[in-house]
Design a protein around this motif. Sequence first.
Motif, PDB file in Angstrom:
ATOM      1  N   ARG A  80       0.813  -1.209   0.000  1.00 33.02           N
ATOM      2  CA  ARG A  80       0.000   0.000   0.000  1.00 33.02           C
ATOM      3  C   ARG A  80       0.851   1.265   0.000  1.00 33.02           C
ATOM      4  O   ARG A  80       1.961   1.278   0.527  1.00 33.02           O
ATOM      5  CB  ARG A  80      -0.937  -0.010   1.216  1.00 33.02           C
ATOM      6  CG  ARG A  80      -1.928  -1.172   1.197  1.00 33.02           C
ATOM      7  CD  ARG A  80      -2.946  -1.072   2.301  1.00 33.02           C
ATOM      8  NE  ARG A  80      -2.326  -1.141   3.624  1.00 33.02           N
ATOM      9  CZ  ARG A  80      -2.982  -1.007   4.767  1.00 33.02           C
ATOM     10  NH1 ARG A  80      -4.289  -0.779   4.750  1.00 33.02           N
ATOM     11  NH2 ARG A  80      -2.361  -1.102   5.916  1.00 33.02           N
ATOM     12  N   TRP A 122      -2.283   8.988   3.315  1.00 36.36           N
ATOM     13  CA  TRP A 122      -2.891   7.651   3.220  1.00 36.36           C
ATOM     14  C   TRP A 122      -3.171   7.050   4.608  1.00 36.36           C
ATOM     15  O   TRP A 122      -3.423   5.851   4.745  1.00 36.36           O
ATOM     16  CB  TRP A 122      -2.037   6.697   2.376  1.00 36.36           C
ATOM     17  CG  TRP A 122      -1.923   7.147   0.958  1.00 36.36           C
ATOM     18  CD1 TRP A 122      -2.898   7.106  -0.012  1.00 36.36           C
ATOM     19  CD2 TRP A 122      -0.782   7.748   0.339  1.00 36.36           C
ATOM     20  NE1 TRP A 122      -2.416   7.636  -1.183  1.00 36.36           N
ATOM     21  CE2 TRP A 122      -1.122   8.035  -1.009  1.00 36.36           C
ATOM     22  CE3 TRP A 122       0.505   8.055   0.793  1.00 36.36           C
ATOM     23  CZ2 TRP A 122      -0.236   8.620  -1.902  1.00 36.36           C
ATOM     24  CZ3 TRP A 122       1.387   8.651  -0.102  1.00 36.36           C
ATOM     25  CH2 TRP A 122       1.021   8.920  -1.421  1.00 36.36           C
ATOM     26  N   ARG A 128     -15.287   6.537  -0.640  1.00 37.27           N
ATOM     27  CA  ARG A 128     -14.710   5.212  -0.827  1.00 37.27           C
ATOM     28  C   ARG A 128     -13.582   5.384  -1.841  1.00 37.27           C
ATOM     29  O   ARG A 128     -13.758   6.060  -2.859  1.00 37.27           O
ATOM     30  CB  ARG A 128     -15.784   4.254  -1.343  1.00 37.27           C
ATOM     31  CG  ARG A 128     -15.387   2.814  -1.407  1.00 37.27           C
ATOM     32  CD  ARG A 128     -16.548   1.955  -1.876  1.00 37.27           C
ATOM     33  NE  ARG A 128     -17.608   1.880  -0.885  1.00 37.27           N
ATOM     34  CZ  ARG A 128     -18.760   2.538  -0.941  1.00 37.27           C
ATOM     35  NH1 ARG A 128     -19.024   3.327  -1.968  1.00 37.27           N
ATOM     36  NH2 ARG A 128     -19.668   2.416  -0.004  1.00 37.27           N
ATOM     37  N   TRP A 129     -12.407   4.776  -1.585  1.00 33.48           N
ATOM     38  CA  TRP A 129     -11.223   5.126  -2.364  1.00 33.48           C
ATOM     39  C   TRP A 129     -10.717   4.025  -3.289  1.00 33.48           C
ATOM     40  O   TRP A 129      -9.786   4.253  -4.049  1.00 33.48           O
ATOM     41  CB  TRP A 129     -10.096   5.556  -1.419  1.00 33.48           C
ATOM     42  CG  TRP A 129     -10.451   6.840  -0.751  1.00 33.48           C
ATOM     43  CD1 TRP A 129     -11.084   6.992   0.455  1.00 33.48           C
ATOM     44  CD2 TRP A 129     -10.234   8.165  -1.253  1.00 33.48           C
ATOM     45  NE1 TRP A 129     -11.280   8.325   0.734  1.00 33.48           N
ATOM     46  CE2 TRP A 129     -10.765   9.066  -0.297  1.00 33.48           C
ATOM     47  CE3 TRP A 129      -9.652   8.663  -2.407  1.00 33.48           C
ATOM     48  CZ2 TRP A 129     -10.713  10.447  -0.477  1.00 33.48           C
ATOM     49  CZ3 TRP A 129      -9.602  10.039  -2.591  1.00 33.48           C
ATOM     50  CH2 TRP A 129     -10.134  10.913  -1.628  1.00 33.48           C
ATOM     51  N   LYS A 130     -11.306   2.862  -3.261  1.00 27.15           N
ATOM     52  CA  LYS A 130     -10.872   1.803  -4.166  1.00 27.15           C
ATOM     53  C   LYS A 130     -11.245   2.193  -5.590  1.00 27.15           C
ATOM     54  O   LYS A 130     -12.383   2.534  -5.873  1.00 27.15           O
ATOM     55  CB  LYS A 130     -11.534   0.471  -3.779  1.00 27.15           C
ATOM     56  CG  LYS A 130     -10.895  -0.725  -4.446  1.00 27.15           C
ATOM     57  CD  LYS A 130     -11.455  -2.019  -3.864  1.00 27.15           C
ATOM     58  CE  LYS A 130     -10.748  -3.220  -4.469  1.00 27.15           C
ATOM     59  NZ  LYS A 130     -11.257  -4.496  -3.896  1.00 27.15           N
ATOM     60  N   SER A 131     -10.270   2.173  -6.487  1.00 28.60           N
ATOM     61  CA  SER A 131     -10.479   2.561  -7.887  1.00 28.60           C
ATOM     62  C   SER A 131     -10.911   4.020  -8.022  1.00 28.60           C
ATOM     63  O   SER A 131     -11.770   4.362  -8.842  1.00 28.60           O
ATOM     64  CB  SER A 131     -11.526   1.642  -8.547  1.00 28.60           C
ATOM     65  OG  SER A 131     -11.125   0.289  -8.470  1.00 28.60           O
ATOM     66  N   THR A 171     -14.938   7.845  -4.679  1.00 27.73           N
ATOM     67  CA  THR A 171     -16.373   7.762  -4.941  1.00 27.73           C
ATOM     68  C   THR A 171     -17.119   8.117  -3.668  1.00 27.73           C
ATOM     69  O   THR A 171     -16.930   7.477  -2.628  1.00 27.73           O
ATOM     70  CB  THR A 171     -16.785   6.340  -5.377  1.00 27.73           C
ATOM     71  OG1 THR A 171     -16.020   5.950  -6.523  1.00 27.73           O
ATOM     72  CG2 THR A 171     -18.270   6.291  -5.703  1.00 27.73           C
TER      73      THR A 171
END
Length: 251
Positions: free
Chosen positions: A97, A137, A181-184, A187
């Motif tokens: 990560r 992060w 939401r931060w995956k991809s 959002t």
Amino acid sequence: MKEAIEQLRLTLDRLSERQRTVNVFFRNDDVDEDEACLRTLLHLFEESSTPVNLEIIPARLTEPGIELLRQRAYAQPALFELNQHGWQHVNHESQGRKCEFGISRSFDEQLADISRGKEVLEQAFGEVFSPVFTPPWNRCTDVTHRVLDQLGFQALSKLNSEPPVTGHRFREISVTLDLFRWKSGATMKAPQEFVVELTSQLLALDTVGVMLHHKVMDEAAFELVRLIVNELRRSDAIRIHNFQNLLKTTK
């Protein structure tokens, strides 16, 4: 959105009936320049007289950004707290990560970057800079904790996790939920989903921390935050704090 706010209102009524008080704080990350979305966020919190913690990336801070933040923080220090968000907000890990202050970086490397960032913010903002550190992060290492101790930071704010960081001169005051939401990519969560998370935490926790990122917020995101802030401000069960107040009022 209307149904979500009504659900929040009912939860706040339940807290009042139980005579429970919950501490809440807002933390906005990735502050670096004078931009329209940052001004929108500052106006939102100023209009409602609500504190917000602003996490500044020292190496990316521009002169117009300094001027904007200096004006707001000196005029209303109780509302706008200025904190340190890493140094450059760059990833130094070749695997796993993303992390600016991760396992691949030595004590001396971390000390050099964090101390440089602290000096930049102290010179830019003087007495209105608050020595709270937020790692990009939301992750760092035990080495980072030793650096923060050496440099005299009062608090560390990341993403809340177990076990908490203890045994240092600083306190951990971490966020407990994120609007995005931060995956991809970023959002925004649906209003109902976010409010369900918020209400469940208000019922279960003594301190709730909400993470915001003005750079990815659109009109709908600002409107949801505005409505939530207004509901929280109206409730006698909620105390909204900046980090400095939390350090004084909680253990």
